[in-house]
Design a protein around this motif. Sequence first.
Motif, PDB file in Angstrom:
ATOM      1  N   VAL A  69       0.859  -1.188   0.000  1.00  0.00           N
ATOM      2  CA  VAL A  69       0.000   0.000   0.000  1.00  0.00           C
ATOM      3  C   VAL A  69       0.892   1.234   0.000  1.00  0.00           C
ATOM      4  N   LEU A  70       0.935   1.941  -1.145  1.00  0.00           N
ATOM      5  CA  LEU A  70       1.844   3.064  -1.335  1.00  0.00           C
ATOM      6  C   LEU A  70       1.184   4.418  -1.107  1.00  0.00           C
ATOM      7  N   GLY A  71      -0.113   4.511  -1.294  1.00  0.00           N
ATOM      8  CA  GLY A  71      -0.797   5.803  -1.245  1.00  0.00           C
ATOM      9  C   GLY A  71      -1.093   6.258   0.175  1.00  0.00           C
ATOM     10  N   TYR A  72      -0.928   7.535   0.422  1.00  0.00           N
ATOM     11  CA  TYR A  72      -1.191   8.112   1.745  1.00  0.00           C
ATOM     12  C   TYR A  72      -2.642   7.887   2.138  1.00  0.00           C
ATOM     13  N   ARG A  73      -3.568   8.216   1.231  1.00  0.00           N
ATOM     14  CA  ARG A  73      -4.990   8.053   1.548  1.00  0.00           C
ATOM     15  C   ARG A  73      -5.334   6.590   1.776  1.00  0.00           C
ATOM     16  N   GLU A  74      -4.718   5.715   1.012  1.00  0.00           N
ATOM     17  CA  GLU A  74      -4.997   4.285   1.159  1.00  0.00           C
ATOM     18  C   GLU A  74      -4.455   3.749   2.490  1.00  0.00           C
ATOM     19  N   VAL A  75      -3.287   4.234   2.905  1.00  0.00           N
ATOM     20  CA  VAL A  75      -2.761   3.824   4.213  1.00  0.00           C
ATOM     21  C   VAL A  75      -3.691   4.301   5.323  1.00  0.00           C
ATOM     22  N   VAL A  76      -4.189   5.526   5.187  1.00  0.00           N
ATOM     23  CA  VAL A  76      -5.139   6.040   6.182  1.00  0.00           C
ATOM     24  C   VAL A  76      -6.389   5.172   6.224  1.00  0.00           C
ATOM     25  N   ARG A  77      -6.894   4.810   5.056  1.00  0.00           N
ATOM     26  CA  ARG A  77      -8.109   3.993   5.028  1.00  0.00           C
ATOM     27  C   ARG A  77      -7.889   2.641   5.693  1.00  0.00           C
ATOM     28  N   VAL A  78      -6.778   1.984   5.369  1.00  0.00           N
ATOM     29  CA  VAL A  78      -6.506   0.661   5.931  1.00  0.00           C
ATOM     30  C   VAL A  78      -6.352   0.739   7.450  1.00  0.00           C
ATOM     31  N   THR A  79      -5.657   1.747   7.935  1.00  0.00           N
ATOM     32  CA  THR A  79      -5.350   1.818   9.367  1.00  0.00           C
ATOM     33  C   THR A  79      -6.504   2.353  10.200  1.00  0.00           C
ATOM     34  N   THR A  80      -7.523   2.897   9.556  1.00  0.00           N
ATOM     35  CA  THR A  80      -8.679   3.401  10.310  1.00  0.00           C
ATOM     36  C   THR A  80      -9.912   2.521  10.145  1.00  0.00           C
ATOM     37  N   ASP A  81      -9.766   1.362   9.527  1.00  0.00           N
ATOM     38  CA  ASP A  81     -10.900   0.436   9.343  1.00  0.00           C
ATOM     39  C   ASP A  81     -10.492  -0.953   9.828  1.00  0.00           C
ATOM     40  N   PRO A  82     -10.354  -1.120  11.172  1.00  0.00           N
ATOM     41  CA  PRO A  82      -9.868  -2.397  11.702  1.00  0.00           C
ATOM     42  C   PRO A  82     -10.831  -3.556  11.512  1.00  0.00           C
ATOM     43  N   ASN A  83     -12.098  -3.287  11.230  1.00  0.00           N
ATOM     44  CA  ASN A  83     -13.042  -4.372  10.998  1.00  0.00           C
ATOM     45  C   ASN A  83     -12.811  -5.027   9.634  1.00  0.00           C
ATOM     46  N   ARG A  84     -12.470  -4.212   8.643  1.00  0.00           N
ATOM     47  CA  ARG A  84     -12.232  -4.741   7.298  1.00  0.00           C
ATOM     48  C   ARG A  84     -10.769  -5.140   7.101  1.00  0.00           C
ATOM     49  N   PHE A  85      -9.859  -4.361   7.704  1.00  0.00           N
ATOM     50  CA  PHE A  85      -8.422  -4.646   7.587  1.00  0.00           C
ATOM     51  C   PHE A  85      -7.912  -4.956   8.992  1.00  0.00           C
ATOM     52  N   ALA A  86      -7.884  -6.236   9.323  1.00  0.00           N
ATOM     53  CA  ALA A  86      -7.670  -6.683  10.691  1.00  0.00           C
ATOM     54  C   ALA A  86      -6.189  -6.907  10.989  1.00  0.00           C
ATOM     55  N   ARG A  87      -5.877  -7.140  12.276  1.00  0.00           N
ATOM     56  CA  ARG A  87      -4.489  -7.196  12.713  1.00  0.00           C
ATOM     57  C   ARG A  87      -3.988  -8.612  13.016  1.00  0.00           C
ATOM     58  N   ASP A  88      -4.873  -9.562  13.181  1.00  0.00           N
ATOM     59  CA  ASP A  88      -4.490 -10.919  13.562  1.00  0.00           C
ATOM     60  C   ASP A  88      -3.915 -11.654  12.352  1.00  0.00           C
ATOM     61  N   SER A  89      -2.614 -11.966  12.404  1.00  0.00           N
ATOM     62  CA  SER A  89      -1.937 -12.560  11.243  1.00  0.00           C
ATOM     63  C   SER A  89      -2.354 -14.000  10.982  1.00  0.00           C
ATOM     64  N   ARG A  90      -3.130 -14.596  11.883  1.00  0.00           N
ATOM     65  CA  ARG A  90      -3.621 -15.947  11.627  1.00  0.00           C
ATOM     66  C   ARG A  90      -4.664 -15.970  10.518  1.00  0.00           C
ATOM     67  N   ARG A  91      -5.114 -14.790  10.102  1.00  0.00           N
ATOM     68  CA  ARG A  91      -6.069 -14.698   8.994  1.00  0.00           C
ATOM     69  C   ARG A  91      -5.413 -14.947   7.637  1.00  0.00           C
ATOM     70  N   TRP A  92      -4.094 -14.904   7.569  1.00  0.00           N
ATOM     71  CA  TRP A  92      -3.380 -14.974   6.289  1.00  0.00           C
ATOM     72  C   TRP A  92      -3.533 -16.357   5.672  1.00  0.00           C
ATOM     73  N   HIS A  93      -3.910 -16.396   4.399  1.00  0.00           N
ATOM     74  CA  HIS A  93      -4.098 -17.663   3.700  1.00  0.00           C
ATOM     75  C   HIS A  93      -2.826 -18.143   2.991  1.00  0.00           C
ATOM     76  N   ALA A  94      -1.720 -17.403   3.124  1.00  0.00           N
ATOM     77  CA  ALA A  94      -0.500 -17.754   2.381  1.00  0.00           C
ATOM     78  C   ALA A  94       0.645 -18.188   3.292  1.00  0.00           C
ATOM     79  N   TRP A  95       0.349 -18.578   4.519  1.00  0.00           N
ATOM     80  CA  TRP A  95       1.422 -19.003   5.412  1.00  0.00           C
ATOM     81  C   TRP A  95       2.205 -20.189   4.845  1.00  0.00           C
ATOM     82  N   HIS A  96       1.541 -21.018   4.041  1.00  0.00           N
ATOM     83  CA  HIS A  96       2.240 -22.183   3.503  1.00  0.00           C
ATOM     84  C   HIS A  96       3.356 -21.798   2.530  1.00  0.00           C
ATOM     85  N   LEU A  97       3.368 -20.532   2.090  1.00  0.00           N
ATOM     86  CA  LEU A  97       4.418 -20.053   1.184  1.00  0.00           C
ATOM     87  C   LEU A  97       5.561 -19.370   1.926  1.00  0.00           C
ATOM     88  N   VAL A  98       5.429 -19.222   3.242  1.00  0.00           N
ATOM     89  CA  VAL A  98       6.418 -18.502   4.030  1.00  0.00           C
ATOM     90  C   VAL A  98       7.445 -19.479   4.595  1.00  0.00           C
TER      91      VAL A  98
END
Length: 424
Positions: A69-98
């Motif tokens: 996320v490169l845009g200032y407005r987009e970073v603001v949107r992501v960080t101010t909407d915790p219901n849609r953009f959550a913090r718990d990393s267990r939600r990630w579907h790509a752990w098998h690639l890490v």
Amino acid sequence: MTTPDPASPPEPVFPSAPAPPDGVVPAGSVPLDYQRFRDEPVELYRELRREHGPVVPILLDGKIPVWMVLGYREVVRVTTDPNRFARDSRRWHAWHLVPPDWEVTTFVGYRPTMLFSEGADHQRRSEAICDGLASVDQFELRAQCERVADQLIDTFAGSGRADLVAEYASQIPLRVVTRLYGLDDAESAALQDDSFHLTGSEAPVALQKMQTRMEALIKRVRENPDQVNVAAHLVSHPAGLTDDEIINDLLGSIYAVQQPTSDLIGNALRLMLTDERFAITLSGGRRSVGQALNEVLWENTPVPFWIGRWAAEDTMLGGQRIRKGDCLMLGLAAANADPDVRPDFHSGAGGNQAHMAFSHGKHGCPPAAREIAEVIATAAIEVLLDRLPDVTLSVPPDDLDWRVTLLMRGTAALPVQFTPAHLH
């Protein structure tokens, strides 16, 4: 409140959430060019923004998919909407690639700290840690910073030479903060040594040592409830934190304070020693330490990116389709350089403090923590310049290098020379 028996620190949790039907790697994903990320980040952000817009599908290490996320407005949107953009990393579907030895596993793998909590649990724990940090007496903090700074300068003042990163900037933040938590000098030094081994094969042992030290601190606080420090404040806080919660959140704050604040000091000293606008300051001229710190927070922020947020549902962001379980990498430095909100990027930041260096929103760096970091950095630089007023680089500025990881950017070394000074 019962005190649980000491236990081994929980291992990071890496579950894999269900992947979208059409896979976890967005179409058009591009590998991150690490060389350019290191050497010319602003130009790289500009090119990616021009070709993909403010949100870019990136492959880290050639195979780990994230949305940058490169845009200032987009970073603001992501960080101010915790219901849609959550913090718990267990939600990630790509752990098998890490891969298990990924360089940022310590910061991304889920642990039961406030940093990964959500909803009411995050609110409860966040209020407690914010209140604990806000309880710090600013005069005591400044005095503690000056004491630590003087002690460190005394170790090299008589030699006329020093590396201000290894011998100074990297040594200060943890020594100050852990004393505020309630550790003595010897305990702080031991904890700091542990923190330097939090990556690679030594990480599990280092983390276990840090855990044990914090358990001993909380036990001591409970046995002596009249202490005045951050740990004691958390123990008595009406949020009713368990010992495990306090220990995990104090450890989380240690990760958050040490390297970023060390790099803030080092990057600001680098600016003041190499930029002619600040050179006068070293002999008492016009530009202030505060101006140098603010410019660094805009243009060489110690945490250029952070992973991150995980989509809790399908959504759109910056013209891109984000699927449930996708990982978003917050481009804090890229947002600072966003031409849509800061067309004058190369003309300096001035007094504008609307940077993203401390992130934003409920999961951003708490205001009290920002103040502590800035007090530590300001005191460290001011004491150094007071004690060693003729300090200059001992190498050409072009010989200075950056120490760059995916999440951190700091001056690798800062060799200087000065007239040998007497001990404080």
